[in-house]
Design a protein around this motif. Structure first.
Motif, PDB file in Angstrom:
ATOM      1  N   UNK A   1      -5.466  -9.610  -0.939  1.00 14.07           N
ATOM      2  CA  UNK A   1      -4.100 -10.053  -0.683  1.00 14.07           C
ATOM      3  C   UNK A   1      -4.108 -11.554  -0.432  1.00 14.07           C
ATOM      4  N   UNK A   2      -2.951 -12.173  -0.589  1.00  9.73           N
ATOM      5  CA  UNK A   2      -2.788 -13.585  -0.277  1.00  9.73           C
ATOM      6  C   UNK A   2      -1.609 -13.744   0.671  1.00  9.73           C
ATOM      7  N   UNK A   3      -1.684 -14.745   1.537  1.00  6.88           N
ATOM      8  CA  UNK A   3      -0.585 -15.033   2.461  1.00  6.88           C
ATOM      9  C   UNK A   3       0.414 -15.928   1.752  1.00  6.88           C
ATOM     10  N   UNK A   4       1.490 -15.322   1.256  1.00 12.71           N
ATOM     11  CA  UNK A   4       2.485 -16.074   0.516  1.00 12.71           C
ATOM     12  C   UNK A   4       3.429 -16.801   1.473  1.00 12.71           C
ATOM     13  N   UNK A   5       4.318 -17.608   0.904  1.00 11.79           N
ATOM     14  CA  UNK A   5       5.242 -18.373   1.729  1.00 11.79           C
ATOM     15  C   UNK A   5       6.404 -17.520   2.241  1.00 11.79           C
ATOM     16  N   UNK A   6       6.627 -16.381   1.631  1.00  6.36           N
ATOM     17  CA  UNK A   6       7.744 -15.529   2.018  1.00  6.36           C
ATOM     18  C   UNK A   6       7.361 -14.459   3.016  1.00  6.36           C
ATOM     19  N   UNK A   7       8.193 -13.439   3.095  1.00  4.86           N
ATOM     20  CA  UNK A   7       7.972 -12.355   4.063  1.00  4.86           C
ATOM     21  C   UNK A   7       7.557 -11.051   3.391  1.00  4.86           C
ATOM     22  N   UNK A   8       7.093 -11.129   2.147  1.00  5.03           N
ATOM     23  CA  UNK A   8       6.630  -9.929   1.439  1.00  5.03           C
ATOM     24  C   UNK A   8       5.224 -10.155   0.909  1.00  5.03           C
ATOM     25  N   UNK A   9       4.311  -9.256   1.245  1.00  2.00           N
ATOM     26  CA  UNK A   9       2.932  -9.324   0.772  1.00  2.00           C
ATOM     27  C   UNK A   9       2.631  -8.056  -0.019  1.00  2.00           C
ATOM     28  N   UNK A  10       2.067  -8.216  -1.200  1.00  2.00           N
ATOM     29  CA  UNK A  10       1.753  -7.084  -2.074  1.00  2.00           C
ATOM     30  C   UNK A  10       0.247  -6.948  -2.222  1.00  2.00           C
ATOM     31  N   UNK A  11      -0.241  -5.720  -2.062  1.00  2.13           N
ATOM     32  CA  UNK A  11      -1.680  -5.439  -2.171  1.00  2.13           C
ATOM     33  C   UNK A  11      -1.877  -4.280  -3.135  1.00  2.13           C
ATOM     34  N   UNK A  12      -2.769  -4.449  -4.098  1.00  5.16           N
ATOM     35  CA  UNK A  12      -3.051  -3.376  -5.047  1.00  5.16           C
ATOM     36  C   UNK A  12      -3.879  -2.292  -4.352  1.00  5.16           C
ATOM     37  N   UNK A  13      -3.394  -1.039  -4.425  1.00  4.23           N
ATOM     38  CA  UNK A  13      -4.083   0.079  -3.758  1.00  4.23           C
ATOM     39  C   UNK A  13      -4.883   0.936  -4.715  1.00  4.23           C
ATOM     40  N   UNK A  14      -4.591   0.857  -6.005  1.00  6.86           N
ATOM     41  CA  UNK A  14      -5.269   1.695  -6.978  1.00  6.86           C
ATOM     42  C   UNK A  14      -4.401   1.856  -8.200  1.00  6.86           C
ATOM     43  N   UNK A  15      -4.574   2.963  -8.892  1.00  8.76           N
ATOM     44  CA  UNK A  15      -3.762   3.233 -10.074  1.00  8.76           C
ATOM     45  C   UNK A  15      -3.462   4.726 -10.148  1.00  8.76           C
ATOM     46  N   UNK A  16      -2.523   5.061 -11.030  1.00  4.08           N
ATOM     47  CA  UNK A  16      -2.158   6.464 -11.205  1.00  4.08           C
ATOM     48  C   UNK A  16      -3.278   7.263 -11.866  1.00  4.08           C
TER      49      UNK A  16
ATOM     50  N   UNK B   1     -13.055   2.252  -4.921  1.00  5.72           N
ATOM     51  CA  UNK B   1     -12.840   1.087  -5.787  1.00  5.72           C
ATOM     52  C   UNK B   1     -11.728   1.324  -6.796  1.00  5.72           C
ATOM     53  N   UNK B   2     -11.029   0.260  -7.109  1.00  3.86           N
ATOM     54  CA  UNK B   2      -9.919   0.320  -8.064  1.00  3.86           C
ATOM     55  C   UNK B   2     -10.439   0.371  -9.502  1.00  3.86           C
ATOM     56  N   UNK B   3     -11.607  -0.231  -9.711  1.00  4.33           N
ATOM     57  CA  UNK B   3     -12.209  -0.264 -11.040  1.00  4.33           C
ATOM     58  C   UNK B   3     -13.337   0.754 -11.153  1.00  4.33           C
ATOM     59  N   UNK B   4     -13.707   1.049 -12.370  1.00  2.00           N
ATOM     60  CA  UNK B   4     -14.868   1.899 -12.636  1.00  2.00           C
ATOM     61  C   UNK B   4     -16.114   1.031 -12.488  1.00  2.00           C
ATOM     62  N   UNK B   5     -16.828   1.201 -11.376  1.00  2.00           N
ATOM     63  CA  UNK B   5     -17.944   0.299 -11.080  1.00  2.00           C
ATOM     64  C   UNK B   5     -19.288   1.006 -10.997  1.00  2.00           C
TER      65      UNK B   5
END
Length: 266
Positions: free
Chosen positions: A206-221, A83-87
């Motif tokens: 993730x969301x399917x945007x109108x362009x050709x680039x999709x960004x997904x959060x993987x975590x944090x440093x 998980x990305x958050x402290x859960x």
């Protein structure tokens, strides 16, 4: 290679009876290490000390050959091992991770029983800090400044999946820009709500945007490099599985932070 070996190695993907490596683990590990080192160097060089800490998010950028034919802002769940958050127990060793503070948007008639669930299931729903009715959202957050204040108060937004289409106008474009679109959860089974909240926090989106680039959060440093690598490997499989034409439509995969260059891994 046997099916058992494939299951033990998530980076190995069976295609037409054969097993292919899509993202090289060694290359990915080196890219993550370089990204974390670059971020730490920038922190060390900065004279500013953030009260919220100096960690930053790590993103996976997926470049597509063709843009989605039916783009949609609706968040799509992408399962990750860490998980990305402290859960809670799932990542109790990562105490430097950010705790989720959830604003849950519901139908006005659902508000009272949801608040009651929070009181009676506090251990599982303690991260829900605000239950906001749809009509209250429309009336009390009609102005841009009010919506901006709401956006800044909570780091996670969730909503009854039945009212999700109504939220586009009610929330405004700032939520889209900040990538804080509400995560859909089912409220049709009251007893399942605590589990729905927990499952939602154990994934990324993730969301399917109108362009050709999709960004997904993987975590944090704030996470260990090994956990970041495992999350990124899971994203490259599970996100691509939800894309039109799947791997045939993937031009590139890179990782980055909001303030770094993109490091290609595929």
């Amino acid at each position: 290679m046997t099916n058992t070996e494939t299951m033990k190695n998530p980076k190995l993907i069976p295609i037409n009876g054969k097993v292919h490596k899509k993202v090289d683990s060694d290359l990915l590990g080196k890219a993550v290490a370089a990204l974390v080192t670059h971020h730490q160097k920038k922190v060390d060089e900065s004279e500013k000390l953030s009260l919220m800490g100096n960690d930053t998010i790590v993103q996976v950028q997926i470049g597509l050959e063709l843009a989605p034919v039916r783009p949609s802002p609706k968040p799509i769940r992408v399962m990750i091992p860490h998980p990305i958050f402290q859960v809670g127990q799932e990542n109790s060793d990562d105490d430097s991770l950010e705790e989720p503070e959830i604003c849950l948007i519901v139908k006005e008639e659902s508000k009272l029983w949801v608040q009651d669930m929070i009181r009676t299931h506090s251990e599982h729903m303690k991260h829900v800090k605000k239950v906001l009715g749809l009509e209250s959202l429309r009336k009390k957050h009609a102005q841009f400044s009010q919506r901006r204040e709401l956006l800044s108060k909570y780091n996670v937004f969730m909503a009854d999946d039945r009212i999700l289409p109504m939220l586009t106008k009610a929330l405004g474009k700032e939520f889209f820009k900040a990538k804080k679109l509400p995560i859909p959860v089912r409220l049709t089974r009251k007893e399942a709500l605590p589990f729905a909240i927990r499952n939602a926090l154990n994934a990324t989106y993730m969301s399917l945007s109108e362009g050709t680039c999709i960004t997904v959060k993987a975590g944090s440093t704030a996470m260990s490099s090994s956990k970041l690598v495992q999350n990124i490997e899971a994203i490259t499989e599970n996100a691509v599985a939800n894309l039109p034409r799947k791997w045939a439509n993937i031009r590139s995969i890179s990782i980055k932070t909001p303030n770094s260059v993109a490091l290609p891994v595929y």
